[in-house]
Design an enzyme around this catalytic site. Structure first.
Site, PDB file in Angstrom:
ATOM      1  N   GLU A   1     -11.639  -3.168  -2.396  1.00  0.00           N
ATOM      2  CA  GLU A   1     -10.718  -2.210  -2.998  1.00  0.00           C
ATOM      3  C   GLU A   1     -10.291  -2.179  -4.440  1.00  0.00           C
ATOM      4  O   GLU A   1      -9.836  -3.248  -4.996  1.00  0.00           O
ATOM      5  CB  GLU A   1      -9.338  -2.348  -2.208  1.00  0.00           C
ATOM      6  CG  GLU A   1      -9.414  -2.366  -0.792  1.00  0.00           C
ATOM      7  CD  GLU A   1      -8.048  -3.106  -0.156  1.00  0.00           C
ATOM      8  OE1 GLU A   1      -7.160  -2.818  -0.496  1.00  0.00           O
ATOM      9  OE2 GLU A   1      -8.304  -3.994   0.586  1.00  0.00           O
TER      10      GLU A   1
ATOM     11  N   HIS B   1       0.817  -1.149  -0.007  1.00  0.00           N
ATOM     12  CA  HIS B   1       0.037   0.004  -0.169  1.00  0.00           C
ATOM     13  C   HIS B   1       0.729   1.229  -0.012  1.00  0.00           C
ATOM     14  O   HIS B   1       0.540   2.163   0.852  1.00  0.00           O
ATOM     15  CB  HIS B   1      -1.096   0.072   1.076  1.00  0.00           C
ATOM     16  CG  HIS B   1      -2.100  -1.188   1.043  1.00  0.00           C
ATOM     17  ND1 HIS B   1      -2.614  -1.425   0.099  1.00  0.00           N
ATOM     18  CD2 HIS B   1      -2.558  -1.886   2.096  1.00  0.00           C
ATOM     19  CE1 HIS B   1      -3.601  -2.429   0.419  1.00  0.00           C
ATOM     20  NE2 HIS B   1      -3.555  -2.472   1.420  1.00  0.00           N
TER      21      HIS B   1
ATOM     22  N   HIS C   1      -9.447   2.330   1.338  1.00  0.00           N
ATOM     23  CA  HIS C   1      -9.292   1.049   2.035  1.00  0.00           C
ATOM     24  C   HIS C   1     -10.566   1.240   3.217  1.00  0.00           C
ATOM     25  O   HIS C   1     -10.497   0.951   4.491  1.00  0.00           O
ATOM     26  CB  HIS C   1      -7.856   0.825   2.622  1.00  0.00           C
ATOM     27  CG  HIS C   1      -7.574  -0.305   3.081  1.00  0.00           C
ATOM     28  ND1 HIS C   1      -8.205  -1.091   3.977  1.00  0.00           N
ATOM     29  CD2 HIS C   1      -6.556  -0.982   2.297  1.00  0.00           C
ATOM     30  CE1 HIS C   1      -7.510  -2.313   4.163  1.00  0.00           C
ATOM     31  NE2 HIS C   1      -6.569  -2.413   3.104  1.00  0.00           N
TER      32      HIS C   1
END
Length: 330
Positions: free
Chosen positions: A294, A88, A158
């Site tokens: 996501e 991420h 998220h």
């Protein structure tokens, strides 16, 4: 922390923070009561929590293998925050950066971020705008980005959802394995033990979500689920012509959420590592108290052309739009 609050005529309410462009609350009227459908914690706890609760993941959502980028003769070392990989966007990715509110109206807010060259190891100065809009029953998440040097870009929200909310004013949460899900994907990405994707494979067993299926059906019966403690996998969407990318029905069947996106994949994550993250009252969440859908480029694709080309070049515009449509029963 600077906050924003939005509301529209349909009664959809959204609250968030500049920090990480984080969504802290999303609620709407369901069966005569206001229902909170997002997991969240106290504002002051967002900086410490470790699960990207409601935040933006970037500059590249999901995993980049070996925390390294290779393009031609060039190599860049990234922050290996989930060693040996970059997850991420790194330890201080977009989820921990100070976005700025640039515009705000009753039902929309626009935030901006400049991610300078070298941020978490990534090349290029990346300018990002993010608009959250409430359009009828939809929460719209709209990213745009441009760069002055080639860089991989995959941004996503998220947000963790629990469509059952806190039932009847009670503090008792139902976990999300009683929700029914369908995902419009014939293929998915199995992973190795470190979460890095293997080759694209046809969906099968509990990963065949083309027709509605309780999330908890045959729970942990598949080796891929056992390895990940649940679902934490990218589903390769069938195409932009589909009516929706994913559809989830709450456990009490009072609320449906549809996900619409222009991105090639959805990472379906069942909150397998939520335990001990504080809720809004400071009490710990449990694993599986929320799920994420996501929308993103395929994980590890910057170094693996067979998984797509997520590299943004100077003069190009990155545009990601995802809609979370909330439809109360009846």
């Amino acid at each position: 922390m600077k906050t924003f609050e939005l509301e529209n005529e349909e009664g959809l309410r959204l609250r968030g923070l500049e920090f990480g462009a984080t969504l802290t609350s999303l609620s709407l009227p369901v069966a005569g009561q206001r229902r909170e459908v997002l997991l969240g914690c106290a504002d002051e706890a967002y900086a410490a929590q470790q699960v990207w609760l409601g935040a933006v993941a970037g500059r590249f959502a999901n995993r980049i293998g070996g925390a390294e980028l290779v393009r031609g003769d060039e190599r860049w070392s990234l922050d290996a925050n989930q060693a040996p990989h970059c997850l991420h966007g790194g330890r201080d990715g977009f989820h921990r950066q100070p976005w700025q509110i640039k515009e705000q109206e009753a039902d929309r807010v626009k935030l901006a971020l400049l991610s300078r060259a070298g941020d978490q190891g990534f090349p290029g100065n990346l300018r990002v705008t993010l608009e959250y809009r409430l359009e009828q029953q939809d929460l719209v998440v709209d990213f745009r980005a441009s760069t002055d040097a080639p860089t991989p870009v995959s941004l996503t929200s998220h947000a963790y959802f629990n469509l059952d909310g806190h039932q009847g004013g009670s503090d008792v949460r139902s976990d999300i394995r009683n929700h029914a899900i369908s995902i419009n994907a014939d293929r998915f990405l199995p992973t190795d033990q470190s979460g890095l994707p293997l080759a694209i494979a046809p969906v099968e067993g509990p990963f065949d979500l083309r027709t509605p299926r309780p999330i908890g059906q045959d729970w942990l019966s598949h080796p891929q689920q056992q390895q990940a403690k649940g679902f934490d996998h990218a589903f390769v969407l069938n195409g932009p012509e589909q009516a929706w990318a994913a559809r989830v029905v709450s456990g009490d069947e009072q609320l449906v959420m549809e996900v619409h996106t222009n991105q090639p994949s959805l990472q379906f994550y069942t909150g397998n590592w939520l335990a001990s993250t504080p809720d809004r009252s400071g009490r710990p969440y449990r694993d599986y108290d929320g799920f994420c859908l996501e929308a993103q480029q395929l994980p590890d694709s910057p170094n693996r052309p067979e998984l797509g080309d997520p590299w943004l070049l100077p003069g190009q515009l990155y545009h990601h739009q995802t809609r979370y449509r909330l439809i109360p029963a009846g």
